[in-house]
Scaffold this motif. Structure first.
Motif, short mmCIF file in Angstrom:
data_model
loop_
_atom_site.label_atom_id
_atom_site.label_comp_id
_atom_site.label_asym_id
_atom_site.label_seq_id
_atom_site.Cartn_x
_atom_site.Cartn_y
_atom_site.Cartn_z
N PHE A 1 0.84 -1.20 0.00
CA PHE A 1 0.00 0.00 0.00
C PHE A 1 0.88 1.25 0.00
O PHE A 1 0.88 2.02 0.95
N PRO A 2 1.66 1.44 -1.06
CA PRO A 2 2.65 2.53 -1.06
C PRO A 2 2.05 3.92 -0.87
O PRO A 2 2.65 4.76 -0.18
N HIS A 3 0.87 4.17 -1.46
CA HIS A 3 0.27 5.49 -1.29
C HIS A 3 -0.23 5.68 0.14
O HIS A 3 -0.11 6.77 0.71
N ARG A 4 -0.80 4.64 0.71
CA ARG A 4 -1.23 4.72 2.10
C ARG A 4 -0.02 4.92 3.02
O ARG A 4 -0.09 5.65 4.00
N TYR A 5 1.07 4.26 2.69
CA TYR A 5 2.27 4.41 3.50
C TYR A 5 2.77 5.85 3.45
O TYR A 5 3.10 6.45 4.49
N GLU A 6 2.80 6.43 2.25
CA GLU A 6 3.22 7.82 2.13
C GLU A 6 2.27 8.75 2.88
O GLU A 6 2.70 9.72 3.51
#
Length: 205
Positions: free
Chosen positions: A23-28
């Protein structure tokens, strides 16, 4: 019907790693929060989606009012969070879930969001407010309407007697439970096999 719950206090490196990878966008987004608790809730929600909806960020799309769905999947899911907890519900039909901590400040909006019979039942009790509010939210989320559907447009009191309600053309079933001072409610658009079984809340660490 199970609802899985995770505390921000239980977020560890393994959860962060899964969020970062799948979940790269959630992580950012989690890195942008000023509150550590909010960042951890974002990560917890990602972990719950990955574990129980069996989905990654790339699999998730959004309908109107930001209702999430998994493309080409028979599984429906919904998430919610409040204070220190994140929850997820997964079902074979449209589903809505909501969690809310009982707080006195919430009572001030009772007149705006509840019908007269609902307000009488609440009787200025914060715990009862949270029960009805989470039931309302779970309905709005299951239907994908959000606040486009006004909370006063439907009565959730029948749910407390294990009865369904109909909103528009859709019959709905909903259940509620209390966990650590929080109300948790779940709404389904298909009649469950055992419609009186209620909610089993499962803590995830």
């Amino acid at each position: 019907m199970r609802v899985f719950i995770m505390s921000a206090d239980d977020v560890k490196e393994k959860h962060i790693d899964i969020c970062k990878k799948y979940f790269p966008h959630r992580y950012e987004k989690s890195l942008s929060f000023h509150s550590e608790n909010d960042a951890k809730l974002c990560i917890a929600a990602s972990y719950l989606i990955y574990t129980f909806a069996k989905a990654e960020e790339k699999d998730i799309y959004f309908l109107r009012n930001n209702k999430p769905y998994i493309k080409n999947s028979p599984v429906f899911f919904n998430v919610s969070h409040s204070k220190k907890y994140a929850v997820i519900a997964v079902a074979p039909s449209e589903v809505g879930v909501d969690i809310e901590k009982a707080e006195e400040k919430n009572l001030v909006c009772a007149r705006r969001v509840f019908l007269e019979n609902e307000r009488k039942w609440i009787n200025n009790e914060t715990s009862k407010f949270s029960v009805l509010w989470t039931l309302k939210e779970s309905v709005m989320k299951a239907l994908g309407e959000g606040f486009a559907l006004a909370p006063k447009d439907f009565d959730v009191m029948p749910f407390l007697d294990n009865k369904s309600i109909t909103v528009g053309d859709t019959e709905l079933w909903a259940y509620t439970a209390v966990y650590d001072g929080y109300s948790v409610s779940l709404c389904l658009s298909n009649e469950p096999k055992n419609k009186f079984e209620g909610i089993e809340i499962v803590r995830i660490k």
